[in-house]
Write an enzyme that holds these catalytic residues in place. Structure first.
Site, PDB file in Angstrom:
ATOM      1  N   SER A 215      42.685  39.078  39.035  1.00  0.00           N
ATOM      2  CA  SER A 215      41.348  39.005  39.614  1.00  0.00           C
ATOM      3  C   SER A 215      41.332  39.738  40.956  1.00  0.00           C
ATOM      4  O   SER A 215      41.715  40.910  41.033  1.00  0.00           O
ATOM      5  CB  SER A 215      40.914  37.548  39.742  1.00  0.00           C
ATOM      6  OG  SER A 215      39.549  37.429  40.018  1.00  0.00           O
TER       7      SER A 215
ATOM      8  N   ASP B 288      37.263  37.270  28.642  1.00  0.00           N
ATOM      9  CA  ASP B 288      36.917  37.445  30.057  1.00  0.00           C
ATOM     10  C   ASP B 288      35.623  38.246  30.160  1.00  0.00           C
ATOM     11  O   ASP B 288      35.617  39.460  29.974  1.00  0.00           O
ATOM     12  CB  ASP B 288      38.064  38.157  30.779  1.00  0.00           C
ATOM     13  CG  ASP B 288      37.845  38.285  32.283  1.00  0.00           C
ATOM     14  OD1 ASP B 288      36.744  37.940  32.762  1.00  0.00           O
ATOM     15  OD2 ASP B 288      38.771  38.735  32.980  1.00  0.00           O
TER      16      ASP B 288
ATOM     17  N   HIS C 219      38.000  34.165  32.022  1.00  0.00           N
ATOM     18  CA  HIS C 219      38.643  34.911  33.101  1.00  0.00           C
ATOM     19  C   HIS C 219      39.890  34.215  33.631  1.00  0.00           C
ATOM     20  O   HIS C 219      40.870  34.857  34.011  1.00  0.00           O
ATOM     21  CB  HIS C 219      37.637  35.107  34.239  1.00  0.00           C
ATOM     22  CG  HIS C 219      38.198  35.816  35.426  1.00  0.00           C
ATOM     23  ND1 HIS C 219      38.608  37.136  35.390  1.00  0.00           N
ATOM     24  CD2 HIS C 219      38.429  35.392  36.698  1.00  0.00           C
ATOM     25  CE1 HIS C 219      39.055  37.499  36.585  1.00  0.00           C
ATOM     26  NE2 HIS C 219      38.959  36.454  37.389  1.00  0.00           N
TER      27      HIS C 219
END
Length: 391
Positions: free
Chosen positions: A165, A331, A364
């Protein structure tokens, strides 16, 4: 060396760890100059290390955390700790990032509230918390601070930088800002630039904080805090970290009280209860202003515009590392197509790139959840990089 294979090490940990601090930029003309042109100093960096640096200093791995993370990536601060570090399943003896083999470093990012200087730190000019007097920072500024920490630790070369991320954005920035110091880059569930959708969710979350009556234009320290706004911001963000399938499986439309609707504006569904719980937990450990600064840094990140580059291909022209890029099928915050765009830009520069899309239905946050395939990918990549490194 033989191919990496993760042993069953679920109950193996780095054990008791200590958060350490390094401060720089406190002298005359030594302030940190940010990308915005603003200056700040002194800067304190909170960090943790695990394992031992090899005599050749060729086994250092820098782990980079995401928005709500910090330097406490693995282990426990005391025997009484109920929870270990945020990536305990990946970092430790015999795990994907094996602390028996590698010297692992993790630092809280600039602007956060994990011990590194941020808006809740004391402004030496006023003796009070910075609040919005803290300058806006970028992912590049975060990486510069990490480089200064490594200089302090005597680590000139990194076997790899690893992050998911926002941590993945930092990893990519490392490969461009300091290409001669990084042999390998592992970028998980990340992107080269935020989409309009990602920026929109961040802005909604920031507005939830800034419209809280207790926000007081960022100067709420010492008084009531914008807890409601921060809790709502976390609820918004948390939804983007999950997936439709994960929420359907975990909650469906199940009611908190199974008999009937309440016919009031309180909690009816289990998913409502879950999100409120996540919001209240977040308020207890995170700073509202830090949320503003870190999300803004993520929104500003854009490799296609970096350094005047006209494209991502141009941006990666200076890169020298080998790369492992991993995406996850569910995601929807940073979909696989964004990872594939990154892979194409890297390959057009003739770089050594491995790519894997992992099937996962948890959204995610999949990179944070125990996954033997991901552990194996990371472990094998680190071993190959060490065997074949140019350093």
């Amino acid at each position: 060396m033989s191919e990496y294979s993760a042993r069953d090490a679920d109950d193996v940990s780095v054990g008791i760890v200590e958060k350490k601090f390094y401060t720089f930029g406190g002298g005359t003309n030594q302030a940190l100059v940010l990308e915005s042109g603003a200056e700040i100093g002194p800067v304190t960096v909170a960090y943790e290390t695990y394992g031992q640096l090899s005599p050749a200093k060729d086994n250092a791995v820098l782990v980079l955390h995401a928005l709500s993370g910090d330097c406490h990536v693995a282990g426990y601060y005391s025997k009484a700790d109920a929870k270990p570090g945020w990536w305990e399943n990946m970092v430790g003896p015999g795990k994907g990032i094996d602390t028996d083999r590698y010297f692992v470093i993790c630092a809280s990012i600039l602007g956060s509230c994990g011990g590194t200087t941020g808006p809740c730190a004391t402004n030496p000019a006023s003796g009070k918390p910075y609040g919005l007097d803290f300058p806006v920072v970028t992912v590049g500024d975060m990486v510069t601070v990490q480089r200064k920490l490594l200089d302090h630790l005597g680590v000139e070369k990194l076997l790899a930088v690893v992050g998911g991320s926002l941590g993945g954005m930092q990893a990519l920035e490392w490969s461009l800002r300091y290409p001669d110091r990084v042999a390998g880059v592992i970028a998980l569930a990340t992107t080269m630039r935020h989409s309009a959708l990602a920026i929109a969710f961040n802005e909604i979350a920031r507005q939830a904080i800034m419209t809280d009556p207790n926000w007081n234009k960022g100067h709420y320290y010492g008084g009531p805090k914008p807890d409601t706004g921060l809790a709502v911001a976390r609820m918004i963000g948390h939804v983007t970290y999950l997936s439709d399938e994960a929420m359907r499986r975990k909650f469906g439309r199940r009611l908190q009280e199974k008999d009937a609707f309440s016919f009031q504006f309180d909690i009816d569904f289990e998913v409502e209860s879950y999100l409120r719980h996540q919001g209240s937990k977040f308020v207890a450990r995170f700073d509202a202003n830090s949320f503003l600064y870190v999300t803004k840094a993520a929104d500003y990140f854009d490799l296609e515009r970096r350094g005047g580059a006209g494209s991502a291909v141009e941006a990666f022209a200076a890169a020298r590392s080998r790369f492992l890029v991993v995406s996850f099928t569910s995601d929807w915050l940073y979909p696989t197509y964004q990872s594939k765009e990154l892979v194409r830009a890297l390959k057009k520069n003739g770089l050594n790139v491995s790519f894997c899309e992992i099937k996962a239905d948890c959204g995610h946050d999949a990179f944070l959840i125990p996954n033997k395939r991901l552990s194996s990918l990371i472990g094998n990549f680190l071993e190959r990089t060490r065997d074949e490194s140019r350093f």
